[in-house]
Design an enzyme around this catalytic site. Structure first.
Site, short mmCIF file in Angstrom:
data_model
loop_
_atom_site.label_atom_id
_atom_site.label_comp_id
_atom_site.label_asym_id
_atom_site.label_seq_id
_atom_site.Cartn_x
_atom_site.Cartn_y
_atom_site.Cartn_z
N ARG A 152 -1.53 -6.33 -8.38
CA ARG A 152 -0.53 -7.35 -8.03
C ARG A 152 -0.53 -8.41 -9.11
O ARG A 152 -1.11 -8.23 -10.16
CB ARG A 152 -0.88 -7.93 -6.66
CG ARG A 152 -0.66 -6.91 -5.56
CD ARG A 152 -1.28 -7.31 -4.26
NE ARG A 152 -2.73 -7.19 -4.32
CZ ARG A 152 -3.52 -7.25 -3.28
NH1 ARG A 152 -3.01 -7.45 -2.07
NH2 ARG A 152 -4.83 -7.11 -3.41
N HIS A 176 0.84 -1.21 0.00
CA HIS A 176 0.00 0.00 0.00
C HIS A 176 0.87 1.26 0.00
O HIS A 176 0.63 2.19 -0.77
CB HIS A 176 -0.89 0.05 1.25
CG HIS A 176 -1.96 -1.00 1.33
ND1 HIS A 176 -2.10 -1.84 2.40
CD2 HIS A 176 -2.96 -1.32 0.47
CE1 HIS A 176 -3.15 -2.63 2.22
NE2 HIS A 176 -3.68 -2.35 1.05
N LYS A 189 -16.00 -7.27 6.51
CA LYS A 189 -17.00 -7.50 7.54
C LYS A 189 -16.41 -7.57 8.95
O LYS A 189 -16.94 -6.99 9.88
CB LYS A 189 -17.82 -8.75 7.23
CG LYS A 189 -19.05 -8.39 6.43
CD LYS A 189 -19.32 -9.28 5.24
CE LYS A 189 -19.84 -8.51 4.05
NZ LYS A 189 -18.99 -8.44 2.88
N SER A 236 -2.99 -7.92 2.67
CA SER A 236 -3.28 -7.71 4.09
C SER A 236 -3.68 -9.03 4.74
O SER A 236 -3.31 -9.31 5.88
CB SER A 236 -4.41 -6.70 4.25
OG SER A 236 -4.03 -5.46 3.72
P1 ADP Z 1 -5.81 -6.38 0.41
O1 ADP Z 1 -6.33 -6.70 -0.97
O2 ADP Z 1 -4.35 -6.65 0.58
O3 ADP Z 1 -6.66 -6.88 1.54
P2 ADP Z 1 -6.94 -3.71 0.42
O4 ADP Z 1 -8.33 -4.14 0.24
O5 ADP Z 1 -6.63 -2.82 1.54
O6 ADP Z 1 -5.87 -4.84 0.53
O7 ADP Z 1 -6.38 -3.04 -0.90
C1 ADP Z 1 -7.09 -2.76 -1.98
C2 ADP Z 1 -6.27 -2.00 -3.01
O8 ADP Z 1 -4.89 -1.90 -2.67
C3 ADP Z 1 -6.31 -2.73 -4.33
O9 ADP Z 1 -6.20 -1.81 -5.37
C4 ADP Z 1 -5.12 -3.61 -4.22
O10 ADP Z 1 -4.68 -4.06 -5.48
C5 ADP Z 1 -4.13 -2.66 -3.60
N1 ADP Z 1 -3.05 -3.37 -2.91
C6 ADP Z 1 -3.13 -4.08 -1.78
N2 ADP Z 1 -1.94 -4.66 -1.49
C7 ADP Z 1 -1.11 -4.29 -2.49
C8 ADP Z 1 0.25 -4.59 -2.79
N3 ADP Z 1 0.98 -5.39 -2.04
N4 ADP Z 1 0.76 -4.03 -3.90
C9 ADP Z 1 0.02 -3.25 -4.70
N5 ADP Z 1 -1.26 -2.96 -4.49
C10 ADP Z 1 -1.82 -3.48 -3.40
#
Ligand code: ADP
Length: 163
Positions: free
Chosen positions: A92, A19, A43, A130
């Protein structure tokens, strides 16, 4: 166009180096980046919205054109409300592609003026999610390579077994 404002929406539960990599890259590209915690995306979150906002604030304090926010409801509506012309999403490995494309196309239908911009993180963060970080941390694994020290500390506090 005036100020170029980008919205980077995610759940950030927990914030990872992936992130942060996207946030830094986006901040170099746009006049302003609003990083926003989507309240209704997960959730059963590990961290409260307040905790996530606080970690995001602390860890982006050195980037002057980044602001932290949170929102309920449709991302596209929030983007309009804050005057963002762009939505940033991180891509990713293949796993994100199908869902992200669907989401971007749906958002284009909802508002054809807001562009989704996909950004690619450094390869070392390209496998990071995450969910994986939480899983490894909850089993006592070392996640210090994947999250900032502050997040690692908070994860340890959260996941401390009850005695
Ligand atoms: P996760 O999918 O890891 O639970 P989030 O829902 O917080 O994370 O993240 C959503 C956004 O952040 C999406 O656009 C997702 O592709 C991007 N994102 C999450 N982790 C990464 C990462 N390691 N590298 C690039 N983008 C990421």
């Amino acid at each position: 166009m005036g100020q170029r404002i980008a919205l980077y929406p995610a759940s950030f539960d927990a914030l990872t180096n992936g992130h942060l990599d996207i946030i830094r890259r986006a901040a170099a590209l746009f006049d302003k980046v609003i990083v926003a915690v989507a309240r209704n995306m997960e959730k059963q979150p590990l961290f409260s919205v307040a905790e996530r906002l606080q970690m995001l604030r602390e860890l982006t304090a050195d980037i002057p054109n980044v602001e932290i926010a949170d929102y309920d409801g449709l991302t596209i509506e929030f983007a309009k409300k804050i005057g963002a012309q762009f939505i940033i999403r991180g891509l990713r490995f293949v796993s994100d592609f199908e869902y992200e494309l669907q989401l971007a196309l749906m958002n284009l239908e909802l508002d054809g003026n807001i562009e989704t911009i996909f950004m690619v993180p450094s390869v070392k963060y390209s496998f990071l999610s995450s969910r994986i970080v939480k899983e490894v941390a909850s089993l006592g694994g070392d996640v210090s390579e994947f999250v900032p020290p502050l997040v690692e500390k908070r994860l340890r506090e959260k996941l401390k077994p009850n005695k």
